[in-house]
Each structure stands twice: as structure tokens, then as C-alpha cells.
Enzyme design. Structure first.
Site, PDB file in Angstrom:
ATOM      1  N   LYS A   1      16.490   5.510  -8.476  1.00 31.13           N
ATOM      2  CA  LYS A   1      15.530   6.545  -8.871  1.00 31.13           C
ATOM      3  C   LYS A   1      16.071   7.933  -8.551  1.00 31.13           C
ATOM      4  O   LYS A   1      16.066   8.837  -9.400  1.00 31.13           O
ATOM      5  CB  LYS A   1      14.205   6.339  -8.142  1.00 31.13           C
ATOM      6  CG  LYS A   1      13.520   5.064  -8.548  1.00 31.13           C
ATOM      7  CD  LYS A   1      12.024   5.231  -8.533  1.00 31.13           C
ATOM      8  CE  LYS A   1      11.353   4.210  -9.414  1.00 31.13           C
ATOM      9  NZ  LYS A   1      10.876   4.719 -10.666  1.00 31.13           N
TER      10      LYS A   1
ATOM     11  N   GLU B   1       0.828  -1.217   0.000  1.00 28.23           N
ATOM     12  CA  GLU B   1       0.000   0.000   0.000  1.00 28.23           C
ATOM     13  C   GLU B   1       0.862   1.267   0.000  1.00 28.23           C
ATOM     14  O   GLU B   1       0.556   2.236  -0.691  1.00 28.23           O
ATOM     15  CB  GLU B   1      -0.923  -0.011   1.226  1.00 28.23           C
ATOM     16  CG  GLU B   1      -1.629   1.307   1.532  1.00 28.23           C
ATOM     17  CD  GLU B   1      -2.669   1.713   0.498  1.00 28.23           C
ATOM     18  OE1 GLU B   1      -3.100   0.837  -0.275  1.00 28.23           O
ATOM     19  OE2 GLU B   1      -3.036   2.895   0.473  1.00 28.23           O
TER      20      GLU B   1
ATOM     21  N   HIS C   1       8.712  -6.061   8.463  1.00 25.47           N
ATOM     22  CA  HIS C   1       9.589  -5.062   9.099  1.00 25.47           C
ATOM     23  C   HIS C   1       8.761  -4.053   9.904  1.00 25.47           C
ATOM     24  O   HIS C   1       9.324  -3.249  10.635  1.00 25.47           O
ATOM     25  CB  HIS C   1      10.499  -4.364   8.078  1.00 25.47           C
ATOM     26  CG  HIS C   1       9.799  -3.504   7.089  1.00 25.47           C
ATOM     27  ND1 HIS C   1      10.169  -3.421   5.767  1.00 25.47           N
ATOM     28  CD2 HIS C   1       8.756  -2.662   7.201  1.00 25.47           C
ATOM     29  CE1 HIS C   1       9.381  -2.582   5.133  1.00 25.47           C
ATOM     30  NE2 HIS C   1       8.519  -2.107   5.973  1.00 25.47           N
ATOM     31  N   HIS C   2       7.435  -4.109   9.762  1.00 26.33           N
ATOM     32  CA  HIS C   2       6.573  -3.304  10.637  1.00 26.33           C
ATOM     33  C   HIS C   2       6.348  -4.005  11.972  1.00 26.33           C
ATOM     34  O   HIS C   2       5.650  -3.486  12.831  1.00 26.33           O
ATOM     35  CB  HIS C   2       5.216  -3.060   9.975  1.00 26.33           C
ATOM     36  CG  HIS C   2       5.307  -2.295   8.693  1.00 26.33           C
ATOM     37  ND1 HIS C   2       5.244  -0.930   8.648  1.00 26.33           N
ATOM     38  CD2 HIS C   2       5.482  -2.699   7.414  1.00 26.33           C
ATOM     39  CE1 HIS C   2       5.360  -0.522   7.390  1.00 26.33           C
ATOM     40  NE2 HIS C   2       5.507  -1.573   6.624  1.00 26.33           N
TER      41      HIS C   2
END
Lengths: 370, 526
Positions: B325, B249, B296-297
Site C-alpha cells: 500500500k 477492529e 500478538h496482543h
């Protein structure tokens, strides 16, 4: 208004001036805390160096390659060499970061050979500490926020340890490997003390492990770090690290008090004793929701309540098991028989309820088992 | 069929029944801006309460409702729909298509959004109050211990999910089937590429979110125990499912922002994007990695060490394509002929602040250090650097950049630049000090805090009021432009702008590319 203004000015100036505005992680007092701090600083400085280099290129370009200065755009694009370089070099830097990160993580997970085990249980909104001892009277107690409502609602001056102080701190011995077994009774909480670098989620139905070895005597403060409902911000952790001797003396006193409670539970107590102790329990466990005069608030009124003045076993069931779907929690696991008897007696006779009912610890025990 | 065939219908029915991608894009954009203001209002309540220690304005329970609704409204109501609106407006014009592939579904995917948010907002007035368990709604706080309004929250999430899935299917179908002859995949503008990949992410993970809230519904009303250990379930399972949705998300939010920046920086550098192909590959890599890093959260939930190490290494890897990027954007600026109109300013702001957010993200990926960072204001600072300075700044840049093409009028440049500088300064006053209080030990989601955090919190609140107020200037500038801006008629509004959308007349007519255009040059060349 003047105060707010000067506060605002202070807020902008004080990062340069005042020492109490801590801007970085604390290495804390433990070895692991120091390792984590070093790792944190290492990664941060690597990021700073990369950031300075990258932004230097960008700002030079912004300065030198302006259309307004007549700079003509060159039309180059794509260069396999450059693109391979800026993929491979960061990858190598990441490997360099992963090495110390892995070794520190292995340390954090080394829960073996603990000399003392403490079961920590999160409740809405307090902590329960149980020392898991091999023999003798068990030692367990709740640790509640000690900051007054008057301080929180700004009618009293806030103390130095505002929101970080408890009525009964966790006491641990120094230079001892202490293992924490962390769980919860209702929702998920998280037990965190920054200075000893321990943070573990307290999850209902699961037991997590964490450990510490505190070398220095002192008071270390922390908070719940997982949103656990309305008063999530009001369940601090306070750890007192004391010398082994002091710890043993404290433990002996705790055991004596626990034994006395067990004794008490077998006796018939006087109405005055019950009412006195009942008021103490009410003030710490019930008052926040039901009001100082039993007038109600978040919870229903105690004064004149049909539950309180009605059938005793139903009254106790509500207190012990809570009411699901409401803020009324289950106090059965939090109050011993003496406290339960006292608070029931108090509620049935205070605030004009005057039922004249006296509930003894033996009655509570009887209802629990029957 | 008369002469009216080419124009919009009259009155309200134009908007209710429209299948035109430009109308629907416009509605998405206005709706998302309204939600941005609503979510921003909730943020102002939060910052006002946190202005000083002690409880002043609201009660702790209501404070939690504010943090929850702020997160939900900003993520699902403001940022996501704004990029869908941008996709609607731009993708057909960028690939030379007359409209979206599935225009009626397009109408429907927009029109189910307002009722969903109305329902979500109405929970504020229900008994027990609105959802108060954070936008991550961890069980069992969001099931057994939630207010009754949680059922409405679940229904609202379902509708938002349906809307997102329909929107994404439409984008995938459009990009795959409606490209003008000659518009090969590797000629598509990067905004189209990033959205195509984002749409696949959405189709993959929105059903997972729907699964999570359905399991909650079952636990609450039908006696199941998916997330209750007492019944044999697992509260941590919720977090795994949530973050399996939740991590992709955040890339769903940021990838279209990357696309926008990759369009605007070359335009104001008057130079092609440095590495078009590597940007496409980097986007795809980020999308792939987003599926294997979710835990990793959850470093502090008590995972086995093997899991902890795997998620740490995988998460660190994301720094590589993200770095590619950033390097690409800076190489694009290098030796260009730079000018600094408002869209470019917002893109440079994005570049600096998003990179800072990326650095703190890398720090957070280091599991042992995360034991100190987790659930503190350091995390709050991190994700606002990537969400606000990342997604919102780039969205703002997009509006300034394409607005003249949309409405044929030029915005007020001085006001736009003022908006940028106030936003940039206000944003940093708000969120930079949050790194400090987080590292010093302030947990997130608390309505009151210890005294040592007072100064930085006051600073943060002042910054938030400045940042919030600057958005009203933006609103004014956009309205003033649409109603009475200086008319522009050049097809290419900006001299460096490239792409098919700049070949149609200005303002863009109601129907464009009814005949497919010739596609002259590959994207990324001039």
C-alpha cells in the site's frame, strides 16, 4: 509558573543534554536481555534503512514533481515487475528477521534446570514472594510500595527511587538459574523487571513460568505492567541480586524470623505487644483506605464501627475474607495468625474503640479451624 | 405528492425521521466530531495529570476512568462513526446509487448511537464511578472487581455493536445491489472497496464482542464462571475472545482510512493510482490476516511456544500487504504534478506517520522483543501513530476534500494549512517522546511515574495541549465554511478529482442519481 516554564524549556532541550533521559531500551545485565536488545536494534535499523529509502523517494517527488514548478503528470500505472519485487523483497527481509527472533524466543522459553524456584503472586496492589524450598521453614513475604503518601501528594520531596522502592525486596543469588512461577490472587498483574528482561503476566488460577540468571550483583527495579485497578501504578518490583554467600545468610535470617513467628503464634502475647504489632500491621495494610485515625476514607471508619466493636468472629471474617463488591480485600492469605490477632486487637482498642478485647494468635487459629 | 417531494422535511423531524443518506451521513459526522472533542477532553485530563510526577489533579481511580473512557469514546464514538458517516455520504454517490439500500435501518443505526454514549458517559456520575478497567476491559478486573456501572457499559457496548452491524449490512447490501450499470466491482473507487471489506470484518467480529460482554454480564449477575478460574473458567479466554474481535477492529478503523488516502493522493498528484488491482488485493489480504494474528496482543500471557511462533510469523506477514500500500501511494505521487492543498497535506502526514507506526508495529510483532515493549508507552506511541496519524489524519483530509462538494462552499485554505501544521507538530511532540519513555521502562495506564520519565512526559503533555487546541481551529473552519464560505459551483471542485461524486452539481443536491449515470471509465484511469 516560572518553574513550569523552565521545566518546559528543559523538556525541549534536555534530550540533547541530560543523561537521565534514557531514550532506548536497556540491554540490562542478563544474556537474554542483551540478545533481546540486539534483536531490537537490528529490527530498528532495518526499519530505519527502509524508511530512509522510502521517504527519500517521496520527498524527492514532493520536491521535483510539483505542479507549481510546471511539472506535467505522467500517466503511467501498474507494472507487474515492480509489484512482484516490492512484495517478494519485504518477504525475504521478514524471513531474515524471523531467524534471530525465533532463536531468542526459544531461549526465553527454556525454563528447565532451575536451581531456585520462587512463586510470585500478584495482589491488589503488592507482590508476594515465596521461596519454594525442599525442606525447612518456608520463607514468604509481601513486598509493598515504600514511597510515602507525602511524596506522592507532593508535600515531601520525592526520593531518587520514587515509586520504584519497596519495603521488602526480592533477594536472589547471582549466577544461579532462578525460575519464577508467576500467578495472581485477584486480578491479572504482570511482573516486569526491564534490566533482567523478565515480563510475565500473573493470572489468577494459572501459573506462568519465567527465568533469569543474573551475573552481576545489584538492585534492579520494575513495575506491574498490567492494569490491575486503582493503584496499578503503585506496585513496584525491586530485586536485589547478591552473592551466593550473602543470599544464604539472608535466607538463614529469614528462616529464623519465620520460625520465631511460628513460636510466637503458640504463645500468649501481652496486650502491649499485640497493640504495637497491631499498629504496624494497620499502618501497612489498613491505613491507606481506613485512615490514620481510623476515620475512614475509601473504606468505612474503623472508629466506632459496628463490625469492629461487635462480634469477634464476624470482625475477623470481614478482615480475612474481605467484602465482595467493595474495595475491602481479603487479608486472610496475607496476614499470619500473630499479625491477624494483633491487628484485630489494635482495631478493637484504638481510635477510642476501647472494647478491652484481647485477641491471641491461638484464638485466630481456633476461629480459622472452627 | 407535491413539489416538496424532493426537498428535506422541515425542522427537527428532518433529522429524526430522515432516511436520506446525506442527512444521516451529516449526523454521523457531527456526532463523531462531538465524541472526538469529548474523548479529547478526557485525554487532556490524562495529560494534565501526567504533566509532572506526583498526583496533582485527580485520584488514581478517576485517572483509570479517564483512560478507559478516552479509549472507548475515541474508538467507538469518534473514529468508527466518522467513517460510517463518510460511507453514507460517499458510497451511493461513488457507485451511482440514489441512496443506501436500507434507508430506514440507516436512520435507526444512527439514532441508537447517541443514547448509548449518553448512557456510557452517565456512568461517570454513578456510585463507584465509570468503568476503570481500560478499553480492553480484561476480566476479572472488569467482572468481579468492577464498579456497578459495568452493567451499563455492557449495555452500551451491545447497542454500539447493533449499530455497527446494521450499518455494515447496509453498506454490503448497497455495494452489492445498487451499483449503476457498468460499475463492476473492479471499477469501484478504492474507498468503496475498503469499506466493503471493512463491513464484512464488522459483521464477522462485532458478534464476538457481543459474546464477550454477554459472558461478562453472566459472570457478574448470573453466577457463571466463564472468566473465573475459581469456578472452572479462564481469565485468558477473555483475552482471546476480546482480541479476536480487537485485532480485526483496528483494521476496521484503518482500512477506510486507506480508502480515503487512495482517493485523495491521485487527485492531487493528477495521476491515476499506481496499482488499483494490487491495492484491492492488499486490502483483502490484510483483512484475512487480521483474523489470524490476534494473540500478538498476548505474548506475555504464557502461551505455548508453538502458539507464540505462529502468531509472530503471521503478524510479521502483515508488513507485506501494508508495504504494498505504502509503495503504491508513493509510486502514485512519483512524476505526478503535485500540489499541496490541505487534504493532500493531511494525506502526506498520514503517509509519513502511519509508516512510522507500521515500523513500530513490525518491531512489536517480534515476540521476544515484545517481552520488553509489552504494555509500555512504546505501545501507546505505536497505536497513536496508526490510530491518530492514520485514521484521524485521513478522516480530516476527507472532510477538507469533500466538504466543498457537500455544502457548496470552500473552506479557508490558509486556516486549513495552519491546522495541518499545528496538528502535525503537536502530534509528534506528544507521541514521539512516548517511544523513548516506553523503551526506558514506563508502563502504560499509570497515573504517576518515576522521576526519570518526567521531562519527556512534560513534553508529551505540552504537545497534547497543542494538538488538542488545533482541533478547535478545525471546528471553527468547518463551521465558518458551512455558514459563510466562498461559494463554489464547479462540479469538479478539484481539477484532479475523479469519480462519479464529482459529476453531480455542487453542492450535491438532496437526491442524486435518481436515474443511474453512465459509467464511462474504469476507476484508476483518467
Amino acid at each position: 509558573m516560572g518553574r513550569v516554564f523552565s521545566g518546559a524549556v528543559l523538556a525541549f532541550l534536555s534530550p540533547l543534554a541530560a543523561a537521565q533521559n534514557q531514550v532506548n531500551m536497556s540491554p540490562g545485565v542478563t544474556e537474554i536481555g542483551a540478545d533481546i536488545f540486539e534483536l531490537h536494534m537490528l529490527i530498528m535499523w532495518i526499519c530505519v534503512v527502509i524508511g530512509v529509502a522510502v521517504f527519500a523517494v517521496m520527498f524527492y517527488s514532493i520536491y521535483a514533481h510539483r505542479k507549481s514548478k510546471g511539472h506535467q503528470a505522467s500517466q503511467f500505472h501498474e507494472s507487474t515487475k515492480v509489484e512482484v519485487a516490492w512484495t517478494v523483497v519485504p518477504f525475504l527481509i521478514l524471513i531474515a528477521m524471523a531467524v534471530p527472533a525465533t532463536s531468542t524466543l526459544l531461549e526465553v522459553y527454556d525454563n528447565d534446570e532451575a536451581e531456585l524456584d520462587i512463586l510470585i503472586t500478584g495482589y491488589q496492589w503488592k507482590w508476594k514472594y515465596e521461596y519454594l524450598l525442599e525442606s525447612g521453614e518456608p520463607v514468604a513475604f509481601f513486598s509493598n510500595l515504600a514511597t510515602s503518601q507525602e511524596e506522592i501528594y507532593n508535600t515531601d520531596k520525592k526520593g531518587d527511587n520514587y515509586l520504584l522502592e519497596v519495603d521488602e525486596p526480592l533477594v536472589i543469588p547471582t549466577n544461579t538459574k532462578v525460575r519464577f512461577l508467576v500467578t495472581a490472587n485477584d486480578v491479572i498483574h504482570s511482573w516486569w523487571v526491564p534490566e533482567i528482561a523478565v515480563k510475565r503476566d500473573a493470572i489468577p488460577g494459572f501459573i506462568n513460568e519465567a527465568w533469569t540468571r543474573v551475573p552481576e550483583e545489584g538492585i534492579y527495579r520494575g513495575q506491574c505492567t498490567e492494569l490491575c485497578g486503582a493503584y496499578h501504578g503503585f506496585m513496584p518490583v525491586e530485586v536485589h541480586a547478591v552473592s551466593r554467600d550473602e543470599f544464604d545468610a539472608w535466607m538463614a535470617a529469614k528462616r529464623g524470623a519465620a520460625a520465631a513467628q511460628t513460636q510466637l503464634a503458640m504463645q500468649t502475647l501481652s496486650v502491649d505487644d499485640l497493640m504495637d504489632q497491631g499498629k504496624a500491621v494497620y499502618d501497612s495494610a489498613c491505613l491507606a483506605c481506613h485512615g490514620a485515625q481510623g476515620q475512614g476514607g475509601i473504606g468505612n471508619a474503623i472508629a466506632g464501627s459496628a463490625v469492629v466493636m461487635g462480634d469477634l468472629s464476624n470482625h475477623m471474617a470481614v478482615v480475612a475474607k474481605g467484602v465482595s463488591g467493595t474495595a475491602m480485600q481479603a487479608f486472610g492469605g496475607q496476614l499470619n495468625d500473630v499479625e491477624m490477632a494483633a491487628v484485630l486487637t489494635y482495631q478493637r482498642n484504638a481510635f477510642g474503640n476501647n472494647t478491652g478485647d484481647v485477641v491471641q494468635p491461638g484464638d485466630v487459629n481456633g476461629m480459622k479451624n472452627g | 405528492m407535491g413539489e416538496h417531494h424532493h426537498g428535506p422535511a422541515q425542522g427537527i423531524s428532518r433529522w429524526l425521521f430522515t432516511t436520506n443518506h446525506k442527512d444521516i451521513g451529516t449526523m454521523y459526522l457531527w456526532f463523531s466530531f462531538a465524541m472526538f472533542l469529548l474523548g479529547g477532553f478526557f485525554a487532556m485530563v490524562i495529560r494534565a495529570e501526567l504533566f509532572q510526577p506526583g498526583m496533582q489533579l485527580v485520584e488514581p481511580g478517576f485517572f483509570n476512568q479517564m483512560t478507559t473512557l478516552h479509549g472507548l469514546v475515541m474508538v467507538f464514538g469518534a473514529i468508527m462513526p466518522s467513517f460510517v458517516g463518510l460511507a453514507n455520504w460517499l458510497i451511493p454517490m461513488m457507485i451511482g446509487a440514489p441512496d443506501m439500500a436500507l434507508p430506514r435501518m440507516n436512520n435507526w443505526s444512527f439514532w441508537i448511537l447517541p443514547p448509548a454514549f449518553l448512557m456510557l458517559a452517565s456512568t461517570l456520575f454513578m456510585e463507584g464511578g465509570a468503568p476503570a478497567f481500560g478499553w480492553t476491559f480484561y476480566a476479572p478486573l472488569s467482572t468481579t472487581y468492577a464498579a456497578p456501572s459495568v452493567t451499563f457499559f455492557i449495555f452500551a457496548i451491545h447497542i454500539l455493536g447493533v449499530s455497527s452491524i446494521m450499518g455494515s449490512i447496509n453498506i454490503i447490501a448497497t455495494v452489492m445491489n445498487m451499483r449503476a450499470p457498468g460499475m463492476t466491482y473492479m471499477k469501484m473507487p478504492l474507498f468503496v472497496w475498503t469499506w466493503l471489506i471493512t463491513a464484512f470484518l464488522l459483521v464477522a467480529v462485532m458478534p464476538v464482542l457481543a459474546g464477550a460482554v454477554t459472558m461478562m454480564l453472566m459472570d457478574i449477575h448470573f453466577g457463571t464462571s466463564f472468566f473465573s478460574a475459581a469456578g472452572g473458567g479462564d481469565p485468558v479466554l477473555f483475552q482471546h475472545i476480546f482480541w479476536f474481535f480487537g485485532h480485526p477492529e483496528v483494521y476496521i478503523i484503518i482500512l477506510p482510512a486507506f480508502g480515503v488516502v487512495s482517493q485523495i493522493i491521485p487527485a492531487f498528484s493528477r495521476k491515476p493510482l499506481f496499482g488499483y488491482a494490487s491495492m484491492v488485493y492488499a486490502t483483502a489480504s490484510i483483512a484475512f490476516l487480521s483474523f489470524i494474528v490476534w494473540a500478538h496482543h498476548m505474548y506475555t500471557v504464557g502461551m505455548p511456544i508453538a502458539g507464540e511462533l505462529f502468531f509472530m510469523y503471521a503478524t510479521m506477514l502483515i508488513a507485506v500487504p501494508t508495504g504494498v500500500k505504502v509503495f503504491n501511494w508513493i509510486s502514485t505521487m512519483w512524476r505526478g504534478a503535485l500540489s499541496f492543498e490541505t487534504p493532500m497535506l493531511f494525506c502526506i502526514g498520514f503517509l509519513i506517520l502511519f509508516t512510522l507506526g507500521g515500523f513500530t508495529g513490525l518491531m512489536l510483532s517480534i515476540a521476544p522483543a515484545d517481552f520488553q515493549y509489552h504494555d509500555t508507552y512504546f505501545v501507546v506511541a505505536h497505536f497513536h501513530y496508526v490510530m491518530v496519524a492514520g485514521a484521524v489524519f485521513s478522516m480530516t483530509a476527507a472532510v477538507y476534500y469533500w466538504l466543498p462538494k457537500w455544502c457548496g462552499r470552500m473552506y479557508n485554505e490558509a486556516m486549513g494549512k495552519t491546522h495541518f501544521w499545528i496538528s502535525f507538530i503537536g502530534f509528534n511532540i506528544t507521541f514521539f517522546p512516548q517511544h523513548f519513555v516506553g523503551l526506558a521502562g514506563m508502563p502504560r495506564r499509570i497515573p504517576d511515574y518515576a522521576l526519570q520519565f518526567a521531562d519527556f512526559n512534560m513534553m508529551s503533555s505540552i504537545g497534547a495541549f497543542i494538538y488538542g487546541a488545533s482541533q478547535l481551529l478545525f471546528l471553527y473552519n468547518v463551521i465558518a465554511t458551512v455558514l459563510a464560505g466562498k461559494p463554489v459551483s464547479d462540479e469538479k471542485v478539484w481539477d484532479g478529482a475523479e469519480g462519479l461524486e464529482w459529476t453531480v452539481p455542487t453542492p450535491a443536491p438532496y437526491h442524486t442519481f435518481e436515474e443511474p449515470p453512465a459509467v464511462p471509465k474504469p476507476a484508476g484511469t483518467i
